[in-house]
Design an enzyme around this catalytic site. Structure first.
Site, PDB file in Angstrom:
ATOM      1  N   ARG A  16      78.028   7.241  -9.834  1.00 28.57           N
ATOM      2  CA  ARG A  16      76.706   7.743 -10.216  1.00 28.57           C
ATOM      3  C   ARG A  16      76.156   6.995 -11.425  1.00 28.57           C
ATOM      4  O   ARG A  16      74.940   6.929 -11.621  1.00 28.57           O
ATOM      5  CB  ARG A  16      76.790   9.245 -10.480  1.00 28.57           C
ATOM      6  CG  ARG A  16      77.666   9.662 -11.644  1.00 28.57           C
ATOM      7  CD  ARG A  16      78.093  11.112 -11.571  1.00 28.57           C
ATOM      8  NE  ARG A  16      79.100  11.329 -10.525  1.00 28.57           N
ATOM      9  CZ  ARG A  16      79.599  12.520 -10.211  1.00 28.57           C
ATOM     10  NH1 ARG A  16      79.201  13.596 -10.863  1.00 28.57           N
ATOM     11  NH2 ARG A  16      80.495  12.636  -9.259  1.00 28.57           N
ATOM     12  N   LYS A  64      93.185   7.468 -11.422  1.00 29.40           N
ATOM     13  CA  LYS A  64      93.492   8.247 -10.229  1.00 29.40           C
ATOM     14  C   LYS A  64      95.001   8.357 -10.025  1.00 29.40           C
ATOM     15  O   LYS A  64      95.770   7.535 -10.524  1.00 29.40           O
ATOM     16  CB  LYS A  64      92.883   7.567  -8.995  1.00 29.40           C
ATOM     17  CG  LYS A  64      91.373   7.553  -8.955  1.00 29.40           C
ATOM     18  CD  LYS A  64      90.881   6.798  -7.733  1.00 29.40           C
ATOM     19  CE  LYS A  64      89.367   6.810  -7.661  1.00 29.40           C
ATOM     20  NZ  LYS A  64      88.818   8.142  -7.336  1.00 29.40           N
TER      21      LYS A  64
END
Length: 502
Positions: free
Chosen positions: A336, A262
């Protein structure tokens, strides 16, 4: 901090000896002859007080009043949401060092209003101090909620007090830095909940997770030196034959993005990536207090997502517990990957409903901001129940689509499915990925990326969606018990009123 419920009228509230007396003043305020009414009427008449939510006037030791400080507080139309906003606007008053005992006068309050006030005062007085040894917590020790008819709101009050305990737990652990909220520490917290009646806890380590075949979960965790934990909680409040509701909370205790790292700014906020897990733990804390007649399973896959020589790489293919292979196109879409294995595990309980909670996508923040959580569901009845619970708890959500066309972008040349589908409809495609792993059971997904915490000067965890989830479970418990004795039916009716309005 302790909450108490007491029968009071405005004249009696004026005689209460306390450090702070909060008197809400709504639109259309009709003053009586008591001292507080006279003060409020004069302030309104002279323009020193307005009824807009949050507008207020401080009074110090006014004549004929027992409280040392009086706060006349505008609450707009007097709705639960308006009262909540007004109380949050004066949080500094509840945190004042000299305030140890407070009275909040609500008069002829509905169950919904009492619940909103309790939650707002708890939020307003919360101070994080765990890693701030020189900071001081609020000195507030007791808050008395004054109402005209105590019996009518007693059930809602008890539920709200329990909910506050769950929200505070979720808020506290969400706020902790990642080195003070590791997967192992979350597991120890879960074990501590098993000291309460009807709650059991089992913690699976890396070896057990490997034997279960959770290849996607293992792949995310392998870049960190912190060992993963798969936490399994059971609340057994009903007959064992009753199918449970299963809650699955994303527990990424820190998310660097992995190899798909990130940007630096605000990366510290990725300690909040375990707020789904924190909400499940918070719900179990509230269940421990209320002991409703329902079976609930809580599953938390907990690990860090970090880059090192062993970390998952873009292009890797991993095998999930379901047997489906996944091409990992972006290692920052890791939530996920751990959730898909937990969802597969959840199906072994043959759940009556399966709900996962996750700070899953920045796309949901773009779509809904910080007001509503994103709700996805394969079952209309389940979606309606969750939406109604969110409305009742002032913990709002918004149903999003699950059209099959959204799954097109998840196709892969090298695996059964890819873990991302590009930027368009990113929150929807993430939900479509998870949908592959839930079987035929009624399933809902709550994307809380925009609601689980606040940034900027107000940076901190919100405790959401503990309120939504607890109201959902209490309503299901009530609906599943139609044949109780008349006295218990009356108590259930009180809970229903609180759930429908609060």
């Amino acid at each position: 901090m302790n909450f108490a419920l007491q029968t009071l009228n405005l004249a009696a509230a004026a005689t209460e000896k306390c450090d702070l007396l909060v008197v809400p003043v709504a639109e259309g305020f009709a003053p009586g002859a008591d001292a507080l009414s006279v003060l409020a009427a004069r302030a309104l008449d002279k323009g020193d007080l307005a009824t807009k939510p949050g507008k207020h006037l401080h009074l110090y030791q006014p004549p004929a009043v027992g409280a040392r400080r009086v706060l006349l507080l505008g609450v707009g139309n007097g709705s639960p949401d308006a009262v909540r906003k007004a109380l949050l606007a004066v949080s500094a008053d509840f945190k004042a060092p000299a305030v140890r005992q407070a009275v909040v006068y609500l008069g002829e309050a509905t169950p919904a209003l009492v619940a909103a006030a309790v939650q707002a005062v708890a939020e307003a007085s919360y101070v994080y101090i765990t890693t701030k040894p020189k900071a001081e917590a609020a000195n507030l020790q007791k808050v008395t909620i004054g109402v005209a008819l105590e019996a009518e709101v007693r059930t809602a009050f008890a539920q709200a007090v329990a909910l506050v305990q769950g929200q505070n737990l979720a808020r506290e652990w969400g706020n902790r830095p990642a080195n003070h909220a590791t997967p192992s520490q979350l597991a120890e917290l879960a074990k501590s909940l098993a000291r309460h009646a009807r709650i059991d806890c089992k913690v699976h380590g890396p070896e057990e997770v490997a034997r279960l075949g959770m290849g996607a979960f293992l792949a995310v965790a392998r870049g960190s030196k912190e060992p993963l934990r798969f936490i399994e909680l059971h609340y057994r409040g009903a007959d064992k034959k009753q199918a449970p509701v299963v809650l699955v909370g994303k527990g990424i205790t820190f998310d660097s993005g992995g190899i798909s790292i990130k940007p630096g700014p605000e990366m510290d906020e990725m300690k909040f990536d375990m707020c789904g897990a924190a909400s499940v733990l918070g719900v179990f804390r509230a269940l421990a207090e209320l002991q409703p007649a329902i079976n609930v399973v809580g599953l938390i896959p907990a690990c860090e997502n970090l880059p090192d020589g062993r970390a998952l790489k873009p292009g890797d293919v991993v095998t999930s517990m379901s047997g489906q292979t996944i091409e990992v196109l972006n290692t920052d879409a890791e939530g996920r990957l751990i959730l898909c294995d937990a969802l597969t595990y959840a199906t072994r309980f043959k759940p009556a409903a399966l709900v996962d909670i996750a700070t899953l996508t920045g796309a949901c923040v773009i779509a809904l901001g910080g007001v509503r959580s994103g709700l996805y569901a394969t079952d209309d009845a389940l979606a309606a129940q969750l939406s109604a619970a969110g409305d009742a708890a002032l913990d709002l959500c918004w149903r999003m689509p699950l059209d099959e066309e959204y799954a097109e972008g998840l196709k892969s040349n090298f695996a059964d499915v890819a873990n991302v589908a590009g930027r368009p409809a990113g929150s929807v495609t993430a939900a479509k990925f998870l949908q592959r792993f839930v079987g035929e059971f009624p399933w809902a997904h709550l994307d809380i990326a925009g609601t689980a915490w606040k940034g900027g000067t107000a940076k901190g965890a919100t405790g959401r969606p503990v309120g939504l989830l607890l109201h959902f479970l209490l309503n299901r418990a009530q609906q599943a018990q139609p044949d109780r004795a008349p006295a218990k039916k009356a108590a259930r009716a009180g809970r229903t009123a609180a759930g429908a309005k609060g």
